[in-house]
Design an enzyme around this catalytic site. Structure first.
Site, short mmCIF file in Angstrom:
data_model
loop_
_atom_site.label_atom_id
_atom_site.label_comp_id
_atom_site.label_asym_id
_atom_site.label_seq_id
_atom_site.Cartn_x
_atom_site.Cartn_y
_atom_site.Cartn_z
N HIS A 302 -5.15 -0.79 5.48
CA HIS A 302 -6.31 0.10 5.43
C HIS A 302 -6.73 0.26 3.97
O HIS A 302 -5.92 0.62 3.12
CB HIS A 302 -5.94 1.48 6.01
CG HIS A 302 -7.07 2.43 6.09
ND1 HIS A 302 -7.76 2.67 7.26
CD2 HIS A 302 -7.66 3.22 5.16
CE1 HIS A 302 -8.71 3.57 7.03
NE2 HIS A 302 -8.66 3.92 5.76
N HIS A 345 -1.11 10.57 2.15
CA HIS A 345 -1.28 10.31 0.73
C HIS A 345 -1.49 11.60 -0.05
O HIS A 345 -1.78 12.65 0.52
CB HIS A 345 -2.47 9.36 0.50
CG HIS A 345 -3.80 9.94 0.90
ND1 HIS A 345 -4.18 10.08 2.21
CD2 HIS A 345 -4.84 10.39 0.16
CE1 HIS A 345 -5.40 10.59 2.28
NE2 HIS A 345 -5.82 10.80 1.05
N GLU A 351 -10.51 16.27 -2.69
CA GLU A 351 -11.35 15.73 -1.63
C GLU A 351 -11.90 16.84 -0.75
O GLU A 351 -11.15 17.51 -0.03
CB GLU A 351 -10.54 14.75 -0.77
CG GLU A 351 -9.90 13.61 -1.55
CD GLU A 351 -8.97 12.78 -0.70
OE1 GLU A 351 -8.84 13.07 0.52
OE2 GLU A 351 -8.35 11.84 -1.22
N HIS A 375 -8.80 19.12 0.53
CA HIS A 375 -7.45 18.76 0.11
C HIS A 375 -7.49 18.58 -1.40
O HIS A 375 -8.02 17.58 -1.90
CB HIS A 375 -6.99 17.49 0.82
CG HIS A 375 -7.02 17.60 2.31
ND1 HIS A 375 -7.89 16.88 3.10
CD2 HIS A 375 -6.32 18.41 3.15
CE1 HIS A 375 -7.70 17.21 4.37
NE2 HIS A 375 -6.75 18.13 4.42
N HIS A 381 -1.73 15.04 2.38
CA HIS A 381 -2.47 15.20 3.63
C HIS A 381 -2.52 13.85 4.33
O HIS A 381 -2.08 12.83 3.81
CB HIS A 381 -3.88 15.74 3.38
CG HIS A 381 -4.66 15.01 2.35
ND1 HIS A 381 -4.39 15.09 1.00
CD2 HIS A 381 -5.70 14.15 2.44
CE1 HIS A 381 -5.24 14.35 0.32
NE2 HIS A 381 -6.04 13.75 1.17
#
Length: 449
Positions: A302, A345, A351, A375, A381
């Site tokens: 990803h 991560h 964010e 976050h 998270h």
């Protein structure tokens, strides 16, 4: 008269009729609402046609490597749209630094949509600041807002000396009647309103709700594509700047200015939206998010969310943005033997996410359209248990994510919660519990998955 309020057909002494748009990001445009209003071959003739005044609006320093400026030819110079200023209070419209000792910004947070009310709210009175970052006085950082609009601004105008504003509608349609022309905006579109540009916001249908990223720092630009090359992501031709349109109305009006986080108002006797012609590269524009072409992994793993950057506002540190505006929209997932949602991560960027419509794949429950999550920097998270188990055990054929559009305002600064976000907004107090039931799977057995 070419009246900004009248569309689609206005006759103006044989001039332009239909408000519209010109394509291209950062282009050097020229447009006139009356024939011959735009000087040719020079910027500041001794006398402008129609008795207009020439005036330059600069969005960068004169000595900038890539100066951004627009020459305006207007009925009155802007000094006639400014008088004595009086301080006014917009208590929910906040700027950085805005730190409250009784509000804790350290944590993982999520909010339900800010509800509509019966209170009459304009673009200014309906602004609800959620987070601030950096310092508006030194022109670094940002603020994130939710707007609630139930009525149009009437003979009232606004500009921010602090920032440019990225606007994302989530419900309802708005019209931005600006000095340089008209931008009509609906959900799944964005608009960028430059620092210093005067405008009025009208409600086309509502009530309206949406998100705003207020950028104190360097202007938003298209991200460098590197090995991606010339195609995909956000293409420059899909950004639209408005054609010239003007008002010549003698009516008592107010102009509100945001300056160093404070609000001041002045009273004038006419509409300030009186630019008959203009040319330059400092202008508002809109962009349809449905035109964004995502790029992703086609074999395994990803990619980082930065691959979905629509616009970036650089900082003084190469490779680290003041703000990245990131879009997660419908797309195919085809990676083999891969955990496809965003992995667990933590990183140096803060964010703030918002949901425009549909379901976000990493949080299928609780992150609803109009909702927000935060976050902050270096806080872990990732997927909740349901998303993790589903993705870990899914049949990995090609799968299209349908009915989804969410975004992220990502900044290198910690985002501080405002009093409104911490005490008044509909905070999901149990959000942190979405990770509580994640199981320990390790038992020391070799080869166990």
């Amino acid at each position: 008269m070419k009246d900004l309020d009248i569309a689609p057909l206005v006759q103006a002494d044989g001039g332009l009729t239909n408000p519209g748009y010109m394509p291209g990001f950062g282009n050097d445009f020229e447009t006139e609402a009356l024939p011959g209003a735009l000087p040719q071959g020079m910027n500041s003739p001794q006398k402008c046609n129609y008795g207009l005044y020439g005036e330059q609006l600069s969005g960068t320093a004169f000595t900038d490597v890539r100066p951004e400026r627009t020459w305006c030819y207007r009925i009155r110079p802007s000094v006639k749209h400014s008088h004595r200023y009086e301080r006014i209070d917009l208590p929910h419209f906040r700027s950085a630094p805005d730190i409250h000792p009784d509000v804790t910004s350290l944590g993982q947070y999520r909010w339900d949509p800010i509800p509509h009310t019966d209170e009459p709210l304009t673009w200014l009175t309906g602004m609800r600041t959620m987070t601030t970052a950096g310092d508006v006085n030194t022109q670094v950082g940002m603020a994130s807002h939710v707007y609630l609009v139930t009525q149009s601004m009437q003979d009232a105008y606004f500009f921010s000396a602090d920032s440019e504003m990225l606007v994302l509608p989530q419900e309802g349609r708005l019209r931005f009647a600006t000095e340089l022309g008209i931008i009509d905006l609906e959900p799944k579109e964005i608009a960028i309103i430059p620092r210093g540009l005067v405008y009025r916001v009208e409600l086309l249908d509502g009530p309206a709700r949406g998100f705003v990223c207020e950028n104190y720092g360097q202007k938003f630009e298209l991200p460098g594509r590197g090995p991606i090359g010339a195609n995909c992501m956000a293409n420059p031709r899909d950004f639209k700047a408005p054609v010239a349109a003007f008002e010549d109305r003698e009516v008592p009006s107010t102009v509100t200015v945001k300056w160093c986080g404070q609000f001041h108002q002045t009273k004038i006797g006419q509409s300030p939206l009186d630019v008959v012609a203009w040319h330059g590269n400092y202008a508002p524009y809109k962009y349809d998010l449905r035109n964004y072409c995502p790029v992703g992994a086609i074999l395994f793993d990803h990619p980082d969310p930065s691959i979905f950057t629509v616009l970036t506002a650089p900082s003084g540190q190469p490779g680290t943005a003041n703000i990245d505006f990131v879009l997660f929209r419908e797309r195919w997932m085809v990676m083999e033997d891969t955990f496809r949602p965003p992995w667990y991560h933590k990183n140096i960027m803060s964010e703030l996410m918002g949901n425009i419509y549909g379901e976000y794949d990493a949080k299928p429950q609780g992150f609803v359209p109009g909702g927000i999550s935060l976050h902050n920097m270096m806080l872990p998270h990732g997927p909740d248990r349901e998303a993790f188990e589903k993705a870990s055990n899914a049949n990995l054929g090609p799968d299209k994510l349908h009915n989804t559009m969410s975004f992220m305002f990502e900044t290198r600064f910690p985002q501080q919660l405002t009093q409104f976000a911490g005490k008044e907004a509909p905070l999901q107090d149990d959000y942190i519990n979405c990770w509580a039931d994640i199981e320990k799977k390790f038992d020391g057995t070799p080869g166990k998955k």
